[in-house]
Scaffold this motif. Structure first.
Motif, PDB file in Angstrom:
ATOM      1  N   PRO A   1       8.708  16.950 -15.829  1.00  0.00           N
ATOM      2  CA  PRO A   1      10.126  17.148 -15.460  1.00  0.00           C
ATOM      3  C   PRO A   1      10.471  16.515 -14.112  1.00  0.00           C
ATOM      4  N   VAL A   2       9.519  16.540 -13.210  1.00  0.00           N
ATOM      5  CA  VAL A   2       9.758  15.945 -11.900  1.00  0.00           C
ATOM      6  C   VAL A   2       9.764  14.421 -12.021  1.00  0.00           C
ATOM      7  N   LYS A   3       8.896  13.889 -12.877  1.00  0.00           N
ATOM      8  CA  LYS A   3       8.854  12.444 -13.087  1.00  0.00           C
ATOM      9  C   LYS A   3      10.188  11.920 -13.600  1.00  0.00           C
ATOM     10  N   ALA A   4      10.882  12.761 -14.342  1.00  0.00           N
ATOM     11  CA  ALA A   4      12.159  12.351 -14.919  1.00  0.00           C
ATOM     12  C   ALA A   4      13.166  11.980 -13.838  1.00  0.00           C
ATOM     13  N   LEU A   5      12.979  12.501 -12.671  1.00  0.00           N
ATOM     14  CA  LEU A   5      13.898  12.161 -11.587  1.00  0.00           C
ATOM     15  C   LEU A   5      13.700  10.708 -11.137  1.00  0.00           C
ATOM     16  N   GLY A   6      12.551  10.133 -11.468  1.00  0.00           N
ATOM     17  CA  GLY A   6      12.278   8.709 -11.310  1.00  0.00           C
ATOM     18  C   GLY A   6      12.522   8.116  -9.943  1.00  0.00           C
ATOM     19  N   GLN A   7      13.466   7.205  -9.890  1.00  0.00           N
ATOM     20  CA  GLN A   7      13.741   6.425  -8.683  1.00  0.00           C
ATOM     21  C   GLN A   7      13.982   7.303  -7.468  1.00  0.00           C
ATOM     22  N   ASP A   8      14.736   8.367  -7.655  1.00  0.00           N
ATOM     23  CA  ASP A   8      15.081   9.230  -6.538  1.00  0.00           C
ATOM     24  C   ASP A   8      13.830   9.838  -5.908  1.00  0.00           C
ATOM     25  N   VAL A   9      12.931  10.335  -6.742  1.00  0.00           N
ATOM     26  CA  VAL A   9      11.697  10.933  -6.242  1.00  0.00           C
ATOM     27  C   VAL A   9      10.849   9.877  -5.528  1.00  0.00           C
ATOM     28  N   GLU A  10      10.723   8.727  -6.150  1.00  0.00           N
ATOM     29  CA  GLU A  10       9.917   7.666  -5.545  1.00  0.00           C
ATOM     30  C   GLU A  10      10.479   7.272  -4.180  1.00  0.00           C
ATOM     31  N   GLN A  11      11.785   7.141  -4.096  1.00  0.00           N
ATOM     32  CA  GLN A  11      12.433   6.772  -2.832  1.00  0.00           C
ATOM     33  C   GLN A  11      12.216   7.861  -1.771  1.00  0.00           C
ATOM     34  N   LYS A  12      12.365   9.105  -2.164  1.00  0.00           N
ATOM     35  CA  LYS A  12      12.176  10.211  -1.211  1.00  0.00           C
ATOM     36  C   LYS A  12      10.727  10.269  -0.726  1.00  0.00           C
ATOM     37  N   VAL A  13       9.786  10.081  -1.644  1.00  0.00           N
ATOM     38  CA  VAL A  13       8.368  10.086  -1.267  1.00  0.00           C
ATOM     39  C   VAL A  13       8.089   8.942  -0.301  1.00  0.00           C
TER      40      VAL A  13
ATOM     41  N   GLN B   1      10.178   7.419   1.716  1.00  0.00           N
ATOM     42  CA  GLN B   1      10.795   7.720   3.007  1.00  0.00           C
ATOM     43  C   GLN B   1       9.973   8.739   3.797  1.00  0.00           C
ATOM     44  N   THR B   2       9.481   9.753   3.101  1.00  0.00           N
ATOM     45  CA  THR B   2       8.678  10.783   3.763  1.00  0.00           C
ATOM     46  C   THR B   2       7.381  10.196   4.305  1.00  0.00           C
ATOM     47  N   ILE B   3       6.724   9.387   3.503  1.00  0.00           N
ATOM     48  CA  ILE B   3       5.464   8.767   3.945  1.00  0.00           C
ATOM     49  C   ILE B   3       5.713   7.860   5.135  1.00  0.00           C
ATOM     50  N   GLN B   4       6.767   7.048   5.070  1.00  0.00           N
ATOM     51  CA  GLN B   4       7.079   6.162   6.185  1.00  0.00           C
ATOM     52  C   GLN B   4       7.364   6.956   7.459  1.00  0.00           C
ATOM     53  N   ALA B   5       8.091   8.046   7.320  1.00  0.00           N
ATOM     54  CA  ALA B   5       8.410   8.871   8.486  1.00  0.00           C
ATOM     55  C   ALA B   5       7.141   9.467   9.086  1.00  0.00           C
ATOM     56  N   GLN B   6       6.247   9.948   8.238  1.00  0.00           N
ATOM     57  CA  GLN B   6       5.001  10.540   8.743  1.00  0.00           C
ATOM     58  C   GLN B   6       4.094   9.494   9.371  1.00  0.00           C
ATOM     59  N   LEU B   7       4.000   8.324   8.745  1.00  0.00           N
ATOM     60  CA  LEU B   7       3.157   7.258   9.298  1.00  0.00           C
ATOM     61  C   LEU B   7       3.698   6.746  10.623  1.00  0.00           C
TER      62      LEU B   7
ATOM     63  N   LYS C   1       0.837  -1.197   0.000  1.00  0.00           N
ATOM     64  CA  LYS C   1       0.000   0.000   0.000  1.00  0.00           C
ATOM     65  C   LYS C   1       0.872   1.248   0.000  1.00  0.00           C
ATOM     66  N   LEU C   2       1.944   1.207   0.760  1.00  0.00           N
ATOM     67  CA  LEU C   2       2.865   2.333   0.823  1.00  0.00           C
ATOM     68  C   LEU C   2       3.469   2.590  -0.555  1.00  0.00           C
ATOM     69  N   GLU C   3       3.850   1.534  -1.227  1.00  0.00           N
ATOM     70  CA  GLU C   3       4.412   1.669  -2.571  1.00  0.00           C
ATOM     71  C   GLU C   3       3.376   2.214  -3.548  1.00  0.00           C
ATOM     72  N   GLN C   4       2.123   1.774  -3.393  1.00  0.00           N
ATOM     73  CA  GLN C   4       1.045   2.241  -4.265  1.00  0.00           C
ATOM     74  C   GLN C   4       0.824   3.749  -4.083  1.00  0.00           C
ATOM     75  N   VAL C   5       0.807   4.210  -2.841  1.00  0.00           N
ATOM     76  CA  VAL C   5       0.620   5.638  -2.570  1.00  0.00           C
ATOM     77  C   VAL C   5       1.790   6.440  -3.139  1.00  0.00           C
ATOM     78  N   ALA C   6       3.004   5.939  -2.938  1.00  0.00           N
ATOM     79  CA  ALA C   6       4.178   6.634  -3.466  1.00  0.00           C
ATOM     80  C   ALA C   6       4.107   6.723  -4.983  1.00  0.00           C
ATOM     81  N   LYS C   7       3.664   5.652  -5.624  1.00  0.00           N
ATOM     82  CA  LYS C   7       3.557   5.641  -7.088  1.00  0.00           C
ATOM     83  C   LYS C   7       2.491   6.621  -7.560  1.00  0.00           C
ATOM     84  N   GLN C   8       1.361   6.694  -6.841  1.00  0.00           N
ATOM     85  CA  GLN C   8       0.304   7.637  -7.215  1.00  0.00           C
ATOM     86  C   GLN C   8       0.792   9.073  -7.101  1.00  0.00           C
ATOM     87  N   ILE C   9       1.528   9.361  -6.065  1.00  0.00           N
ATOM     88  CA  ILE C   9       2.065  10.713  -5.893  1.00  0.00           C
ATOM     89  C   ILE C   9       3.038  11.027  -7.021  1.00  0.00           C
TER      90      ILE C   9
END
Length: 85
Positions: A21-33, A35-41, A6-14
């Motif tokens: 242009p932001v999508k181009a950052l790809g893996q890095d953005v997904e990983q940061k998102v 990490q942020t979601i996990q920290a908040q949860l 579920k966490l991965e699904q939310v990160a992918k939706q975001i």
């Protein structure tokens, strides 16, 4: 504690909602998102579904035992009332 799928699904939706242009950052953005979601949860005071289900079962058994004890007390009170008459 949280479902990684579920966490991965939310990160992918975001990530998908972000501009190209932001999508181009790809893996890095997904990983940061992620990490942020996990920290908040982790800051939330919540339990996972398994813990919730276990506690629900414990409470149901406790309620059943309480009902049985209430019935026994009522029977004993009735017996005492009959004897005192």
């Amino acid at each position: 504690m949280f479902d990684p799928k579920k966490l991965e699904q939310v990160a992918k939706q975001i990530q998908e909602a972000m501009p190209q242009p932001v999508k181009a950052l790809g893996q890095d953005v997904e990983q940061k998102v992620r990490q942020t979601i996990q920290a908040q949860l982790s800051k939330l005071d919540v339990v996972n579904r398994e813990e919730f289900d276990v506690q629900t079962q414990v409470l149901l058994r406790t309620r059943q035992k309480l009902n049985e004890l209430e019935q026994k007390v009522a029977q004993l009170e009735a017996m005492l009332a009959d004897k005192s008459e």
